[in-house]
Design an enzyme around this catalytic site. Structure first.
Site, PDB file in Angstrom:
ATOM      1  N   HIS A 178      20.178 -22.968 -17.805  1.00 22.53           N
ATOM      2  CA  HIS A 178      20.517 -21.619 -17.346  1.00 22.53           C
ATOM      3  C   HIS A 178      19.223 -20.815 -17.225  1.00 22.53           C
ATOM      4  O   HIS A 178      18.493 -20.645 -18.205  1.00 22.53           O
ATOM      5  CB  HIS A 178      21.497 -20.943 -18.300  1.00 22.53           C
ATOM      6  CG  HIS A 178      22.896 -21.452 -18.158  1.00 22.53           C
ATOM      7  ND1 HIS A 178      23.759 -21.552 -19.224  1.00 22.53           N
ATOM      8  CD2 HIS A 178      23.585 -21.899 -17.072  1.00 22.53           C
ATOM      9  CE1 HIS A 178      24.920 -22.032 -18.796  1.00 22.53           C
ATOM     10  NE2 HIS A 178      24.836 -22.244 -17.499  1.00 22.53           N
ATOM     11  N   GLU A 181      17.773 -17.876 -19.696  1.00 26.87           N
ATOM     12  CA  GLU A 181      17.648 -18.118 -21.132  1.00 26.87           C
ATOM     13  C   GLU A 181      16.210 -18.502 -21.480  1.00 26.87           C
ATOM     14  O   GLU A 181      15.926 -19.627 -21.887  1.00 26.87           O
ATOM     15  CB  GLU A 181      18.679 -19.162 -21.563  1.00 26.87           C
ATOM     16  CG  GLU A 181      20.102 -18.680 -21.309  1.00 26.87           C
ATOM     17  CD  GLU A 181      21.166 -19.752 -21.517  1.00 26.87           C
ATOM     18  OE1 GLU A 181      20.850 -20.829 -22.057  1.00 26.87           O
ATOM     19  OE2 GLU A 181      22.339 -19.497 -21.138  1.00 26.87           O
ATOM     20  N   HIS A 303      20.021 -23.772 -25.516  1.00 26.94           N
ATOM     21  CA  HIS A 303      20.519 -22.608 -24.784  1.00 26.94           C
ATOM     22  C   HIS A 303      20.230 -21.351 -25.608  1.00 26.94           C
ATOM     23  O   HIS A 303      19.696 -21.402 -26.703  1.00 26.94           O
ATOM     24  CB  HIS A 303      22.036 -22.713 -24.569  1.00 26.94           C
ATOM     25  CG  HIS A 303      22.460 -23.681 -23.515  1.00 26.94           C
ATOM     26  ND1 HIS A 303      22.936 -23.292 -22.283  1.00 26.94           N
ATOM     27  CD2 HIS A 303      22.490 -25.037 -23.518  1.00 26.94           C
ATOM     28  CE1 HIS A 303      23.238 -24.354 -21.569  1.00 26.94           C
ATOM     29  NE2 HIS A 303      22.980 -25.434 -22.287  1.00 26.94           N
ATOM     30  N   GLU A 380      22.543 -23.160 -29.547  1.00 24.31           N
ATOM     31  CA  GLU A 380      22.496 -21.817 -28.975  1.00 24.31           C
ATOM     32  C   GLU A 380      21.539 -20.988 -29.826  1.00 24.31           C
ATOM     33  O   GLU A 380      21.865 -20.614 -30.953  1.00 24.31           O
ATOM     34  CB  GLU A 380      23.895 -21.188 -28.970  1.00 24.31           C
ATOM     35  CG  GLU A 380      24.857 -21.787 -27.967  1.00 24.31           C
ATOM     36  CD  GLU A 380      24.674 -21.207 -26.576  1.00 24.31           C
ATOM     37  OE1 GLU A 380      23.867 -20.267 -26.425  1.00 24.31           O
ATOM     38  OE2 GLU A 380      25.344 -21.699 -25.649  1.00 24.31           O
TER      39      GLU A 380
END
Length: 417
Positions: A178, A181, A303, A380
Site C-alpha cells: 500500500h 504506508e 503494513h 501492522e
C-alpha cells in the site's frame, strides 16, 4: 463522476501517464483527521455519504471505529451525519497538511540515506544497489517483478555462506504494497541494514539462519505517486479506463478475490480489486517470483497502522491447521518487540476477520493457501493516519528487528527450523 474527483483527476492525469514529475503536491490544507466511533452500520452510512460527496475520501477502518481524512467542504455534512447516527468523533490532527510537511526531508546531499527521513523510490533503490555492492559477499540485488510504469520491483537477497551445502529456509519480507504506508519501507530498509551491519551476536545469528528475500516496496509506482503527488494514495497506477486509474494491490491476489472489503468500481479511491485476479502486473509478476522459490518457510508482510499481528486467513474466522503454532510464535514475536520501547504492545495474533474486518485477495492469504507456507504473518506497524515521525523511524526499526528475532526463536523451538 463527481466534480471534485474530476478536478483532481485531470490535474494529475498528465503526471501519471506522461511519467514525469512536476512540482505540485496535493496539500490537504485544513483537512482534518478524525476518529469516528459508534454503531458500525451508522459509520458505514457516514462513509457512504462522505464518498458520494468526495471521490477521493481517505479512511481507515479500525477495531474500535474508523478514521477519516475530511476536507473543510464536508464539515457540515459530517456534523449532520454524526448527530443523526449518534456517533462520537475525536480529532487526531486538526490540519493534516502540517503533518505531511513534517515528513519530507530537508535539503540533503543526493547520496545521503538515513533513518531520520522518508525517501522516494529512487533513493530506496539506490540504497539497495549500494548495499549490495558494499556487502557483495553477503548479499545481491534481486528483481521480484515489474510495475505498470516499467520499474523493477527491487529487493535484496541476504544469504551468507553456510557450513553445509544444504539450502537454508527462505524468509521473505514484502513491504509497501500500500503506497501511503511509508513507515513500512523505511522500517524494512532499517532491518536490512541491521542484518548486514549489526555486531549483536543474536542478529548475526538471525542473518545466517535464513536465505533472506527482502523487498522494501512492492508497489513502487504507487509509492512514488504518494511521495510526489498525493500523500494518501494507496493503489497502483494502472489505467482502468478513460477517467480512473489504479487498483488495490492487496485485494488483487487470486484467493477469494473480490469477496470482502473491496469494490468492482474502478474509480474507487481505495479498494478497487482490479478487473480480475492478478490484473495488476505488480501482483502477477511478484506472485510468479514467489512461486519460483524453493524452501519458503516464513512470509512476512509489513503494513501500517494498527499495532497488530495478523495471521491467515484475512476473510475467515476458521483457523488454519497450525493456528496454535502461529499464535505461539506470534506472541513470542510481540513479546520481543515490546521489550524495545514498552510504548505500545501489539494486539493479537489473530485473523484480520477476528481483529479488524474481513478482507479478501490479500498477498498473505494467497501465499498460505497456494504454497502452504508454514509461517505467514502481517505486521501492522504503529502510527496515526499513516503518519509516523521520521525522527522515530529507528524506534520501529529496532522493534521489528526484535520481533523477527522472537519469531525465529520460537519457530526453532517448535521445530520449524
Amino acid at each position: 463522476m463527481k466534480q471534485l474527483f474530476l478536478v483532481y483527476f485531470f490535474t494529475f492525469l498528465h503526471i501519471t501517464f506522461a511519467g514525469k514529475d512536476v512540482p505540485m503536491y496535493r496539500s490537504y490544507e485544513n483537512y482534518k483527521c478524525l476518529k469516528v466511533q459508534g454503531h458500525r452500520n451508522a459509520i458505514e452510512i457516514l462513509k457512504n455519504v462522505l464518498q458520494q460527496n468526495d471521490d477521493t475520501l481517505s479512511y481507515n477502518e479500525a477495531r474500535d471505529g474508523t478514521e477519516f481524512v475530511v476536507s473543510p467542504n464536508l464539515q457540515a455534512i459530517l456534523n449532520d451525519n454524526i448527530a443523526r447516527g449518534n456517533l462520537t468523533v475525536s480529532v487526531i490532527y486538526d490540519d493534516i497538511s502540517k503533518i505531511i510537511q513534517l515528513e519530507k526531508p530537508v535539503i540533503r546531499r543526493s547520496n545521503d540515506f538515513s533513518w531520520t527521513a522518508y525517501y522516494d523510490i529512487d533513493d530506496i533503490y539506490r540504497f539497495l544497489t549500494n548495499t549490495s555492492r558494499t556487502y557483495s559477499k553477503l548479499s545481491e540485488l534481486i528483481v521480484g517483478g515489474q510495475s505498470y510504469q516499467g520499474r523493477s520491483i527491487l529487493g535484496l537477497r541476504i544469504n551468507t555462506p553456510g557450513k553445509t551445502n544444504t539450502p537454508k529456509p527462505v524468509f521473505f519480507i514484502e513491504s509497501g504494497i500500500h503506497a501511503r504506508e511509508w513507515i513500512a519501507p523505511a522500517t524494512t530498509t532499517y532491518f536490512i541494514n541491521e542484518l548486514l551491519t549489526s555486531s549483536d551476536p543474536k542478529i548475526m545469528s538471525l542473518r545466517d539462519q535464513f536465505d533472506w528475500r527482502i523487498f522494501p516496496s512492492v508497489n513502487p509506482d504507487g509509492y512514488h505517486y504518494s511521495y510526489t503527488v498525493d500523500r494518501l494514495w494507496r493503489k497502483t497506477l494502472s489505467r482502468s479506463n478513460y477517467r480512473c486509474f489504479g487498483a488495490d494491490p492487496n485485494r488483487n491476489w487470486n484467493y477469494n478475490w473480490g469477496k470482502y472489503s473491496s469494490t468492482n468500481n474502478p474509480c474507487d479511491y481505495q479498494t478497487y480489486a482490479g478487473s480480475r485476479p492478478f490484473s495488476e502486473i505488480e501482483t502477477r509478476t511478484l506472485s510468479s517470483y514467489i512461486q519460483s522459490i524453493d524452501n519458503l518457510l516464513v512470509y512476512v508482510s509489513l503494513h501500517s497502522y494498527a499495532a497488530m499481528l495478523l495471521i491467515p486467513f484475512s476473510d475467515s474466522t476458521q483457523h488454519v491447521d497450525n493456528y496454535k503454532d502461529l499464535v505461539r510464535v506470534g506472541k513470542r514475536s510481540i513479546d520481543y518487540g515490546y521489550q524495545v520501547n514498552r510504548a505500545e504492545r501489539y494486539q493479537g495474533p489473530g485473523t484480520a476477520a477476528e481483529m479488524l474486518y474481513k478482507s479478501s485477495g490479500c498477498s498473505t492469504d494467497w501465499v498460505r493457501h497456494t504454497l502452504n507456507t508454514p509461517l505467514v504473518y502481517t505486521y501492522e506497524l504503529r502510527g496515526n493516519s499513516f503518519h509516523w515521525p521520521p525522527s522515530r523511524i529507528q524506534e520501529q526499526g529496532n522493534e521489528v528487528t526484535q520481533m523477527m528475532l522472537g519469531l525465529a526463536s520460537e519457530a526453532s523451538i517448535l521445530g520449524y527450523l
